[in-house]
Design an enzyme around this catalytic site. Structure first.
Site, PDB file in Angstrom:
ATOM      1  N   LYS A 154      30.139   0.188  15.308  1.00 52.89           N
ATOM      2  CA  LYS A 154      31.119   0.503  14.261  1.00 52.89           C
ATOM      3  C   LYS A 154      31.338   2.011  14.103  1.00 52.89           C
ATOM      4  O   LYS A 154      32.432   2.447  13.766  1.00 52.89           O
ATOM      5  CB  LYS A 154      30.713  -0.135  12.931  1.00 52.89           C
ATOM      6  CG  LYS A 154      30.841  -1.659  12.988  1.00 52.89           C
ATOM      7  CD  LYS A 154      30.443  -2.358  11.708  1.00 52.89           C
ATOM      8  CE  LYS A 154      30.351  -3.856  11.963  1.00 52.89           C
ATOM      9  NZ  LYS A 154      29.963  -4.630  10.797  1.00 52.89           N
TER      10      LYS A 154
ATOM     11  N   ASP B  90      34.925  -4.948   6.363  1.00 52.49           N
ATOM     12  CA  ASP B  90      33.657  -5.539   5.884  1.00 52.49           C
ATOM     13  C   ASP B  90      33.500  -5.327   4.381  1.00 52.49           C
ATOM     14  O   ASP B  90      33.177  -6.253   3.637  1.00 52.49           O
ATOM     15  CB  ASP B  90      32.450  -4.875   6.569  1.00 52.49           C
ATOM     16  CG  ASP B  90      32.278  -5.325   8.010  1.00 52.49           C
ATOM     17  OD1 ASP B  90      32.582  -6.489   8.310  1.00 52.49           O
ATOM     18  OD2 ASP B  90      31.821  -4.498   8.823  1.00 52.49           O
TER      19      ASP B  90
HETATM   20  P1  NDP Z   1      21.363  -1.580   9.578  1.00 53.53           P
HETATM   21  O1  NDP Z   1      20.559  -1.738  10.806  1.00 53.53           O
HETATM   22  O2  NDP Z   1      22.355  -0.473   9.498  1.00 53.53           O
HETATM   23  O3  NDP Z   1      20.392  -1.449   8.274  1.00 53.53           O
HETATM   24  C1  NDP Z   1      19.253  -2.148   8.162  1.00 53.53           C
HETATM   25  C2  NDP Z   1      18.670  -1.974   6.739  1.00 53.53           C
HETATM   26  O4  NDP Z   1      17.780  -3.054   6.547  1.00 53.53           O
HETATM   27  C3  NDP Z   1      17.863  -0.714   6.495  1.00 53.53           C
HETATM   28  O5  NDP Z   1      18.005  -0.320   5.159  1.00 53.53           O
HETATM   29  C4  NDP Z   1      16.430  -1.165   6.792  1.00 53.53           C
HETATM   30  O6  NDP Z   1      15.431  -0.420   6.099  1.00 53.53           O
HETATM   31  C5  NDP Z   1      16.471  -2.557   6.237  1.00 53.53           C
HETATM   32  N1  NDP Z   1      15.519  -3.504   6.828  1.00 53.53           N
HETATM   33  C6  NDP Z   1      15.571  -4.054   8.076  1.00 53.53           C
HETATM   34  N2  NDP Z   1      14.572  -4.939   8.241  1.00 53.53           N
HETATM   35  C7  NDP Z   1      13.858  -4.939   7.074  1.00 53.53           C
HETATM   36  C8  NDP Z   1      12.718  -5.641   6.618  1.00 53.53           C
HETATM   37  N3  NDP Z   1      12.084  -6.525   7.404  1.00 53.53           N
HETATM   38  N4  NDP Z   1      12.283  -5.414   5.352  1.00 53.53           N
HETATM   39  C9  NDP Z   1      12.921  -4.544   4.542  1.00 53.53           C
HETATM   40  N5  NDP Z   1      14.009  -3.835   4.926  1.00 53.53           N
HETATM   41  C10 NDP Z   1      14.480  -4.040   6.180  1.00 53.53           C
HETATM   42  O7  NDP Z   1      22.059  -2.978   9.351  1.00 53.53           O
HETATM   43  P2  NDP Z   1      23.545  -3.284   8.935  1.00 53.53           P
HETATM   44  O8  NDP Z   1      23.845  -2.563   7.663  1.00 53.53           O
HETATM   45  O9  NDP Z   1      24.448  -3.099  10.079  1.00 53.53           O
HETATM   46  O10 NDP Z   1      23.476  -4.866   8.657  1.00 53.53           O
HETATM   47  C11 NDP Z   1      22.715  -5.388   7.594  1.00 53.53           C
HETATM   48  C12 NDP Z   1      22.941  -6.883   7.517  1.00 53.53           C
HETATM   49  O11 NDP Z   1      24.294  -7.176   7.177  1.00 53.53           O
HETATM   50  C13 NDP Z   1      22.660  -7.638   8.813  1.00 53.53           C
HETATM   51  O12 NDP Z   1      21.840  -8.753   8.527  1.00 53.53           O
HETATM   52  C14 NDP Z   1      24.040  -8.092   9.258  1.00 53.53           C
HETATM   53  O13 NDP Z   1      23.964  -9.308   9.983  1.00 53.53           O
HETATM   54  C15 NDP Z   1      24.751  -8.281   7.933  1.00 53.53           C
HETATM   55  N6  NDP Z   1      26.219  -8.229   7.989  1.00 53.53           N
HETATM   56  C16 NDP Z   1      26.932  -9.319   7.546  1.00 53.53           C
HETATM   57  C17 NDP Z   1      28.311  -9.305   7.563  1.00 53.53           C
HETATM   58  C18 NDP Z   1      29.089 -10.518   7.107  1.00 53.53           C
HETATM   59  O14 NDP Z   1      30.308 -10.571   7.339  1.00 53.53           O
HETATM   60  N7  NDP Z   1      28.477 -11.468   6.447  1.00 53.53           N
HETATM   61  C19 NDP Z   1      29.085  -8.123   8.041  1.00 53.53           C
HETATM   62  C20 NDP Z   1      28.235  -7.031   8.455  1.00 53.53           C
HETATM   63  C21 NDP Z   1      26.857  -7.094   8.428  1.00 53.53           C
HETATM   64  P3  NDP Z   1      14.817   0.971   6.695  1.00 53.53           P
HETATM   65  O15 NDP Z   1      15.790   2.049   6.347  1.00 53.53           O
HETATM   66  O16 NDP Z   1      13.520   1.116   5.987  1.00 53.53           O
HETATM   67  O17 NDP Z   1      14.658   0.774   8.178  1.00 53.53           O
END
Ligand code: NDP
Length: 265
Positions: A65, A101
């Site tokens: 993105k 989104d």
């Molecule tokens: P990113 O990879 O950019 O961000 C991940 C975030 O999740 C970070 O804040 C990270 O924390 C945190 N994180 C990951 N794993 C864990 C865990 N096990 N415990 C606690 N915190 C965790 O992800 P995106 O923003 O791109 O996507 C996030 C979600 O949104 C995904 O599941 C994606 O599938 C969903 N999504 C859904 C859409 C829809 O249309 N329904 C559209 C777009 C996305 P840290 O900073 O500590 O690493």
């Protein structure tokens, strides 16, 4: 109108429901177009691949993105603000970029009552949705596992905390914006923190779709209404389709056709 082709780019991309959603809408609305999927490993090649394929528009999913943002000639003001593009439209040889989104999430959340929101997670999706919610008058607090990603939110005026610094308050809506629960059974925050805020909330929301996450399961044990990410996915697709067809169809005209992609759950 000549036959037009559209694509979703991502890596992985096999799981995407976008081809089904958009093909139902093209067929249902009598548009001579089709929509496929393209696994793209290198985001730097997005622009050349788009033009080499001769397509009219595209959606972009993980992890491209930001690369899509960089590939555009013209950016919609909101996409420009949040630095992420998930929808591309070609017009007279130029690439126009949009973020659908966040508006999709806003539309999904507007069906619920309450303006005080706790986001669990601070990734790319949290960033764009927090901005649009704030603009729509919501009060959003960001709680994240690690501190690194919170700085940007603080600069934009959001209240932020890590698990160590968090003091629970009342929140109307609690949203899992992380990928915790997507491919594992983890919760997005330690259970004691969740147990401190969920009982006070009106509803719990997850951006993950197609499964019940541990977070939504926990919310249900507290008898809270829950909502997964299906509406967000559907609504971002409808808004993308509006751009693809230069607003020839309204949201409500597109919706019943695209909705068919979710009827097999
Ligand atoms: P990113 O990879 O950019 O961000 C991940 C975030 O999740 C970070 O804040 C990270 O924390 C945190 N994180 C990951 N794993 C864990 C865990 N096990 N415990 C606690 N915190 C965790 O992800 P995106 O923003 O791109 O996507 C996030 C979600 O949104 C995904 O599941 C994606 O599938 C969903 N999504 C859904 C859409 C829809 O249309 N329904 C559209 C777009 C996305 P840290 O900073 O500590 O690493």
């Amino acid at each position: 109108m000549t036959h037009s082709r559209y694509m979703i780019f991502g890596d992985p991309v096999t799981h995407s429901r976008s081809p089904l959603m958009h093909n139902y809408a093209f067929r249902g609305l009598g548009i001579d177009a089709c929509y496929g999927r393209w696994k793209l490993a290198d985001g730097h090649r997005l622009r050349e691949t788009f033009f080499a394929l001769g397509i009219k528009g595209a959606n972009i999913t993980v992890p491209h993105k930001e690369a899509a943002f960089a590939a555009c000639d013209v950016l919609d003001p909101f996409a420009k603000k949040v630095g992420a593009v998930n929808t591309l439209v070609e017009r007279e040889g130029k690439l126009y970029g949009y973020n659908t989104d966040a508006p999709g999430f806003l539309r999904a959340i507007q069906e619920l009552k309450g303006k005080k929101v706790l986001f669990l997670g601070a990734g790319g999706t949290a960033q764009s949705t927090a901005v649009i919610l704030k603009e729509a008058g919501y009060n959003v607090t960001i709680l994240n596992r690690s501190a690194g990603r919170l700085e940007k939110f603080r600069d934009e005026g959001f209240a932020t905390a890590t698990f160590e610094t968090f003091t629970p308050e009342h929140y109307d809506l609690i949203v899992n914006m992380t990928s915790a629960g997507l491919e594992d059974e983890s919760l997005p925050a330690p259970q004691p923190i969740l147990e401190a805020v969920i009982p006070e909330a009106r509803a719990c929301i997850d951006v993950i779709y197609g499964k019940e996450t541990p977070f939504l399961r926990l919310a249900r044990t507290h008898a809270k209404p829950t909502k997964d990410g299906s509406d967000m996915l559907l609504y971002q697709g409808i808004i993308a389709f509006e751009h693809f067809t230069d607003h020839a169809f309204s949201f409500d005209e597109i919706r019943p056709h695209m909705q068919k992609a979710f009827d097999f759950n």
